[in-house]
Every structure is written in C-alpha cells, then in structure tokens.
Design a protein around this motif. Structure first.
Motif, PDB file in Angstrom:
ATOM      1  N   SER A 130     -27.936 -37.019 -50.904  1.00  0.00           N
ATOM      2  CA  SER A 130     -27.928 -36.846 -52.359  1.00  0.00           C
ATOM      3  C   SER A 130     -27.848 -35.381 -52.798  1.00  0.00           C
ATOM      4  O   SER A 130     -27.365 -35.103 -53.893  1.00  0.00           O
ATOM      5  N   VAL A 165     -20.432 -41.785 -46.149  1.00  0.00           N
ATOM      6  CA  VAL A 165     -21.729 -42.295 -46.605  1.00  0.00           C
ATOM      7  C   VAL A 165     -22.154 -43.396 -45.633  1.00  0.00           C
ATOM      8  O   VAL A 165     -21.462 -44.397 -45.473  1.00  0.00           O
ATOM      9  N   SER A 216     -24.675 -33.355 -54.554  1.00  0.00           N
ATOM     10  CA  SER A 216     -24.315 -33.286 -55.978  1.00  0.00           C
ATOM     11  C   SER A 216     -24.783 -31.982 -56.630  1.00  0.00           C
ATOM     12  O   SER A 216     -24.326 -31.639 -57.719  1.00  0.00           O
TER      13      SER A 216
END
Length: 96
Positions: A45, A58, A48
C-alpha cells in the motif's frame, strides 16, 4: 544505467526495492519509463505515497497466510495433497 547497453526494464524482487530504484532514478535524473521501466512485487500500500506509482505484481498475501494457517492447523492427507490456486494480478503504474 552506466553500462554500455543499459537495461530497458528492471523487475525488482519486492516493492521496497522498486521504491529504492525509483528514488535513485529521480535523484539521478533517469526518466521512468522513458529511459528504464521499473516494476515491483507484492502490491504494498505504501506505493501510493511515492512521487510515481510503481507498476507491481499484487499478490494475495492474506489469502496465502490463511491457507497456510488452515493447513498447519489440520494437516491431514486431504489437505496435504490439495492444490490451492491463488491468483496474482498486475497493477500498471507510471513506471512502465
């Protein structure tokens, strides 16, 4: 990048390394993906929060852990030979 024939792309073993590669490229003025494409692995995460979104594979880490825990809690002949398919996906970012 200093080699006579620099790489077209670098696929890092994990997103942490890919983030370091991106920071190096930014610091050295190496343009991604124009000069070199970058990709990571895991789909973490924190990507980002970077200046550019890194392309990454992923992986279903939670599902992998759950399947492993279930197998460890009830190791029998059926679960020992059972095949579990967990799919990874490619998330295209700004670096490819």
């Amino acid at each position: 990048m200093q080699q006579q024939t620099p790489p077209h792309a670098i696929y890092f073993a994990n997103d942490d390394l890919a983030a370091g590669g991106l920071m190096h490229c930014l610091a050295e003025g190496v343009s991604t993906p124009e000069q070199v494409a970058l990709a990571g692995f895991n789909g973490l995460s924190f990507l980002s929060a970077l200046p550019k979104l890194i392309t990454t594979t992923v992986t279903p880490r939670f599902d992998i852990g759950t399947a492993a825990a279930k197998w460890l809690m009830q190791p029998d002949e059926e679960t020992a030979i059972r095949k579990v398919v967990l799919e990874a996906t490619l998330r295209i970012g700004d670096t490819t």
